[in-house]
Design a protein around this motif. Structure first.
Motif, PDB file in Angstrom:
ATOM      1  N   PHE A 243       0.829  -1.206   0.000  1.00  0.00           N
ATOM      2  CA  PHE A 243       0.000   0.000   0.000  1.00  0.00           C
ATOM      3  C   PHE A 243       0.861   1.254   0.000  1.00  0.00           C
ATOM      4  CE2 PHE A 243      -2.425   3.459   1.731  1.00  0.00           C
ATOM      5  CZ  PHE A 243      -3.697   3.303   1.201  1.00  0.00           C
ATOM      6  N   LEU A 244       1.886   1.300   0.850  1.00  0.00           N
ATOM      7  CA  LEU A 244       2.724   2.493   0.910  1.00  0.00           C
ATOM      8  C   LEU A 244       3.449   2.727  -0.407  1.00  0.00           C
ATOM      9  CD1 LEU A 244       4.273   2.394   4.510  1.00  0.00           C
ATOM     10  CD2 LEU A 244       2.356   3.767   3.676  1.00  0.00           C
ATOM     11  N   ASN A 245       3.934   1.673  -1.031  1.00  0.00           N
ATOM     12  CA  ASN A 245       4.601   1.845  -2.321  1.00  0.00           C
ATOM     13  C   ASN A 245       3.639   2.353  -3.385  1.00  0.00           C
ATOM     14  OD1 ASN A 245       7.595   0.919  -2.534  1.00  0.00           O
ATOM     15  ND2 ASN A 245       6.665  -0.531  -1.093  1.00  0.00           N
ATOM     16  N   ALA A 246       2.394   1.855  -3.355  1.00  0.00           N
ATOM     17  CA  ALA A 246       1.398   2.352  -4.304  1.00  0.00           C
ATOM     18  C   ALA A 246       1.061   3.810  -4.030  1.00  0.00           C
ATOM     19  CB  ALA A 246       0.136   1.489  -4.226  1.00  0.00           C
ATOM     20  N   ALA A 247       0.970   4.181  -2.743  1.00  0.00           N
ATOM     21  CA  ALA A 247       0.670   5.565  -2.387  1.00  0.00           C
ATOM     22  C   ALA A 247       1.792   6.500  -2.835  1.00  0.00           C
ATOM     23  CB  ALA A 247       0.446   5.686  -0.880  1.00  0.00           C
ATOM     24  N   ASP A 263       6.844   5.491   7.307  1.00  0.00           N
ATOM     25  CA  ASP A 263       7.255   4.162   6.843  1.00  0.00           C
ATOM     26  C   ASP A 263       8.150   3.516   7.898  1.00  0.00           C
ATOM     27  OD1 ASP A 263       7.795   1.934   5.289  1.00  0.00           O
ATOM     28  OD2 ASP A 263       9.329   2.938   4.070  1.00  0.00           O
ATOM     29  N   PRO A 264       7.568   3.076   9.022  1.00  0.00           N
ATOM     30  CA  PRO A 264       8.385   2.566  10.134  1.00  0.00           C
ATOM     31  C   PRO A 264       9.198   1.331   9.807  1.00  0.00           C
ATOM     32  CG  PRO A 264       6.050   2.152  10.509  1.00  0.00           C
ATOM     33  CD  PRO A 264       6.134   3.069   9.339  1.00  0.00           C
ATOM     34  N   ALA A 265       8.737   0.521   8.858  1.00  0.00           N
ATOM     35  CA  ALA A 265       9.463  -0.710   8.526  1.00  0.00           C
ATOM     36  C   ALA A 265      10.416  -0.529   7.352  1.00  0.00           C
ATOM     37  CB  ALA A 265       8.463  -1.826   8.228  1.00  0.00           C
ATOM     38  N   GLY A 266      10.471   0.678   6.785  1.00  0.00           N
ATOM     39  CA  GLY A 266      11.361   0.923   5.652  1.00  0.00           C
ATOM     40  C   GLY A 266      10.996   0.115   4.430  1.00  0.00           C
ATOM     41  N   THR A 267       9.705   0.033   4.118  1.00  0.00           N
ATOM     42  CA  THR A 267       9.246  -0.818   3.021  1.00  0.00           C
ATOM     43  C   THR A 267       9.184  -0.108   1.673  1.00  0.00           C
ATOM     44  OG1 THR A 267       6.945  -0.260   3.543  1.00  0.00           O
ATOM     45  CG2 THR A 267       7.862  -2.224   4.583  1.00  0.00           C
ATOM     46  N   VAL A 268       9.234   1.219   1.668  1.00  0.00           N
ATOM     47  CA  VAL A 268       9.151   1.951   0.398  1.00  0.00           C
ATOM     48  C   VAL A 268      10.481   1.838  -0.334  1.00  0.00           C
ATOM     49  CG1 VAL A 268       8.825   4.202  -0.680  1.00  0.00           C
ATOM     50  CG2 VAL A 268       7.405   3.533   1.272  1.00  0.00           C
ATOM     51  N   THR A 269      10.422   1.416  -1.588  1.00  0.00           N
ATOM     52  CA  THR A 269      11.645   1.141  -2.342  1.00  0.00           C
ATOM     53  C   THR A 269      12.118   2.325  -3.173  1.00  0.00           C
ATOM     54  OG1 THR A 269      10.286   0.210  -4.138  1.00  0.00           O
ATOM     55  CG2 THR A 269      11.127  -1.318  -2.459  1.00  0.00           C
ATOM     56  N   GLU A 270      11.214   3.198  -3.588  1.00  0.00           N
ATOM     57  CA  GLU A 270      11.592   4.326  -4.439  1.00  0.00           C
ATOM     58  C   GLU A 270      10.581   5.448  -4.259  1.00  0.00           C
ATOM     59  OE1 GLU A 270      12.529   5.256  -9.181  1.00  0.00           O
ATOM     60  OE2 GLU A 270      12.015   3.229  -8.506  1.00  0.00           O
ATOM     61  N   ALA A 271      11.085   6.686  -4.172  1.00  0.00           N
ATOM     62  CA  ALA A 271      10.188   7.823  -3.963  1.00  0.00           C
ATOM     63  C   ALA A 271      10.715   9.046  -4.703  1.00  0.00           C
ATOM     64  CB  ALA A 271      10.075   8.140  -2.476  1.00  0.00           C
ATOM     65  N   GLY A 272       9.780   9.865  -5.190  1.00  0.00           N
ATOM     66  CA  GLY A 272      10.141  11.083  -5.891  1.00  0.00           C
ATOM     67  C   GLY A 272      10.596  12.165  -4.930  1.00  0.00           C
ATOM     68  N   ASN A 274       9.222  14.883  -4.253  1.00  0.00           N
ATOM     69  CA  ASN A 274       8.121  15.496  -3.510  1.00  0.00           C
ATOM     70  C   ASN A 274       7.611  14.607  -2.380  1.00  0.00           C
ATOM     71  OD1 ASN A 274       6.961  13.589  -5.288  1.00  0.00           O
ATOM     72  ND2 ASN A 274       4.985  14.648  -5.202  1.00  0.00           N
ATOM     73  N   ILE A 275       8.344  13.531  -2.083  1.00  0.00           N
ATOM     74  CA  ILE A 275       7.958  12.590  -1.027  1.00  0.00           C
ATOM     75  C   ILE A 275       9.000  12.630   0.084  1.00  0.00           C
ATOM     76  CG2 ILE A 275       7.362  10.219  -0.451  1.00  0.00           C
ATOM     77  CD1 ILE A 275       5.484  11.411  -2.524  1.00  0.00           C
ATOM     78  N   LEU A 276       8.534  12.831   1.309  1.00  0.00           N
ATOM     79  CA  LEU A 276       9.403  12.780   2.481  1.00  0.00           C
ATOM     80  C   LEU A 276       9.100  11.500   3.245  1.00  0.00           C
ATOM     81  CD1 LEU A 276      11.469  14.099   4.431  1.00  0.00           C
ATOM     82  CD2 LEU A 276       9.516  15.205   5.566  1.00  0.00           C
ATOM     83  N   LEU A 277      10.064  10.604   3.276  1.00  0.00           N
ATOM     84  CA  LEU A 277       9.903   9.339   3.997  1.00  0.00           C
ATOM     85  C   LEU A 277      10.487   9.470   5.396  1.00  0.00           C
ATOM     86  CD1 LEU A 277      11.010   6.813   1.224  1.00  0.00           C
ATOM     87  CD2 LEU A 277       8.671   7.365   1.909  1.00  0.00           C
ATOM     88  N   ARG A 278       9.699   9.066   6.387  1.00  0.00           N
ATOM     89  CA  ARG A 278      10.159   9.122   7.778  1.00  0.00           C
ATOM     90  C   ARG A 278       9.704   7.854   8.498  1.00  0.00           C
ATOM     91  NH1 ARG A 278      13.671  12.975   9.293  1.00  0.00           N
ATOM     92  NH2 ARG A 278      12.742  13.023  11.370  1.00  0.00           N
ATOM     93  N   PRO A 279      10.554   7.296   9.368  1.00  0.00           N
ATOM     94  CA  PRO A 279      10.104   6.119  10.131  1.00  0.00           C
ATOM     95  C   PRO A 279       8.975   6.465  11.097  1.00  0.00           C
ATOM     96  CG  PRO A 279      12.257   6.866  10.883  1.00  0.00           C
ATOM     97  CD  PRO A 279      11.953   7.636   9.639  1.00  0.00           C
ATOM     98  N   HIS A 280       8.999   7.698  11.626  1.00  0.00           N
ATOM     99  CA  HIS A 280       7.946   8.170  12.516  1.00  0.00           C
ATOM    100  C   HIS A 280       7.732   9.655  12.251  1.00  0.00           C
ATOM    101  CE1 HIS A 280       8.233   4.403  14.739  1.00  0.00           C
ATOM    102  NE2 HIS A 280       9.550   4.569  14.764  1.00  0.00           N
ATOM    103  N   VAL A 281       6.525  10.125  12.504  1.00  0.00           N
ATOM    104  CA  VAL A 281       6.221  11.540  12.274  1.00  0.00           C
ATOM    105  C   VAL A 281       5.556  12.137  13.507  1.00  0.00           C
ATOM    106  CG1 VAL A 281       5.954  11.211   9.781  1.00  0.00           C
ATOM    107  CG2 VAL A 281       3.934  11.049  11.268  1.00  0.00           C
ATOM    108  N   PRO A 282       5.748  13.444  13.742  1.00  0.00           N
ATOM    109  CA  PRO A 282       5.035  14.133  14.832  1.00  0.00           C
ATOM    110  C   PRO A 282       3.608  14.429  14.372  1.00  0.00           C
ATOM    111  CG  PRO A 282       6.464  15.665  13.694  1.00  0.00           C
ATOM    112  CD  PRO A 282       6.698  14.341  13.043  1.00  0.00           C
ATOM    113  N   GLN A 283       2.727  13.461  14.535  1.00  0.00           N
ATOM    114  CA  GLN A 283       1.436  13.502  13.856  1.00  0.00           C
ATOM    115  C   GLN A 283       0.587  14.719  14.219  1.00  0.00           C
ATOM    116  OE1 GLN A 283      -0.665   9.903  12.685  1.00  0.00           O
ATOM    117  NE2 GLN A 283      -2.366  10.511  14.011  1.00  0.00           N
TER     118      GLN A 283
END
Length: 411
Positions: A243-247, A263-272, A274-283
């Motif tokens: 799901f995260l990779n599709a998103a 992305d806490p498990a580091g499952t996203v393989t590629e991102a543009g 305009n995408i900020l990947l973080r294991p945790h976020v200050p929601q």
């Protein structure tokens, strides 16, 4: 002042609402203690929180992450049965003697037991204590088993057997629904027109500041057109990869959009870019700066987004999430996707839909948020709990009696 004991499971989404209520009670001078996972409570409620450890390493007790991973492919009654047989009942057996010890040592005036720590209600009732249910999701309020009488009877049998083991068979109340009161962290604007007993208190979400990492790159959001948060919660990391990779694929192709992806498990393989990947976020602080949320329809994430007037794309995975997702769509505050079929095109279309101002999703989210704030949240929950406390008798013959009234239960 008085003493309040919060009994919580090892689940972040079930502890966070209690943290806000406990903070208000503490600010009013009451003594607060916790029965639950010490490390998690200290992380969420602060290092000075008084905790009676009730969730300890136990090979017979699966942790929440393992539960989520192993139940990802289960649906309907099978998922429900797995949750109770493999997690909630073992958790109750494990916690019950430690909860009893916490009660004996702390001497609470009121016990607040999370709906998924059923041992809290069973132990409190067996000891004759005033106890309240903390309903951090609204699923049980609408009786999700109403159309499944055999499943309901099966669960009743599990609970009665548990009552015999941990409470000596004493008591008759459903440990998920205290007759003294139920703190429901929602409002009818999201819950819908379901008829509820008077002792169900719709106090709205308990939203309060909580510890957050200081290293989030807030400058990355500067100058952004519109921002989308993607999060599937803390217990779904092992099931989130596709799901995260599709998103990420979907949002990478949307012009004028930036996305923060948890992305806490580091499952996203590629991102543009305009995408900020973080294991945790200050929601919580992040929600004040985003325009839409893509999530799993977890009750806390949904309520915190709507508190900020942010519309949602919801893709429920399991447990109460389909019910919460239905509430979001019925209220007009979001679009629902099927988690297992949510490809990049469907996610992109759904995000575009909720960001369309003319579609009314933001207006509906804003309206629900207003109802949340009007309900009172943590302060209203604290008021209800204080209303259960014994009060001095009024003066008789010019003198005040030296004893306290008996607890009356429901305010």
């Amino acid at each position: 002042m008085s003493r309040f004991l919060f009994v919580v499971p090892p689940l972040v989404g079930h502890i966070n609402p209690a943290v806000g209520t406990a903070a208000v009670l503490a600010a009013r001078g009451h003594d607060i203690a916790w029965a639950g996972p010490a490390d998690l409570v200290h992380r969420l409620a602060g290092p000075d929180a008084r905790v009676f450890p009730c969730v300890l390493p136990d090979p017979a007790l699966e942790n929440a992450g393992e539960l989520a991973s192993r139940s990802a492919d289960l649906k309907g009654p099978a998922a429900f049965q797995f949750l109770w047989e493999r997690f909630l009942i073992p958790l109750a057996d494990h916690m019950a003697p430690r909860i009893r010890t916490a009660v004996e040592e702390f001497g609470p005036d009121v016990v607040i037991a999370d709906q998924q720590t059923v041992a809290g209600g069973l132990v409190a009732e067996s000891l004759g204590l005033t106890w309240v249910t903390s309903a951090t999701t609204s699923a049980e309020l609408v009786d999700p088993l109403a159309g499944m009488p055999k499943v309901a009877a099966w669960l009743d049998g599990l609970i009665e057997a548990l009552r015999g083991r941990v409470a000596g068979g004493r008591g008759t109340a459903d440990p998920r629904m205290s007759p003294h009161g139920i703190l429901a962290y929602t409002t009818s604007a999201l819950l819908g027109p379901a008829p509820l007993p008077e002792h169900v208190w719709l106090v709205g979400p308990s939203v309060t500041d909580r510890p957050a990492s200081a290293d989030f790159p807030w400058e990355w959001l500067e100058g952004a057109g519109r921002t989308v948060l993607v999060s599937l919660g803390t217990a779904n990391a092992d099931a989130s990869g596709p799901f995260l990779n599709a998103a990420v694929q979907a949002l990478s192709g949307l012009p004028g959009i930036r996305a923060v992806v948890a992305d806490p498990a580091g499952t996203v393989t590629e991102a543009g870019e305009n995408i900020l990947l973080r294991p945790h976020v200050p929601q919580l602080p992040l929600l004040a700066r985003v325009d839409a949320v893509v999530c799993h329809a977890g009750h806390n994430t949904v309520c915190e987004a709507l508190w900020h007037g942010v519309p949602l794309v919801v893709a429920p995975i399991r447990d109460d999430q389909p019910i919460v997702a239905s509430q979001v769509t019925a209220a007009g505050a979001g679009v629902r996707l099927r988690f297992g079929r949510a490809d990049a095109r469907r996610i992109a279309d759904a995000v575009g839909t909720v960001l369309d101002e003319a579609a009314g999703y933001r207006d509906a989210a804003h309206s629900i948020g207003l109802s949340f704030r009007a309900a009172g949240g943590s302060a209203a929950a604290a008021d209800r709990l204080e209303g259960l406390l014994p009060h001095p008798q009024p003066p008789v013959g010019g003198h005040t009696r030296g004893r306290k009234q008996e607890r009356t239960g429901i305010r």
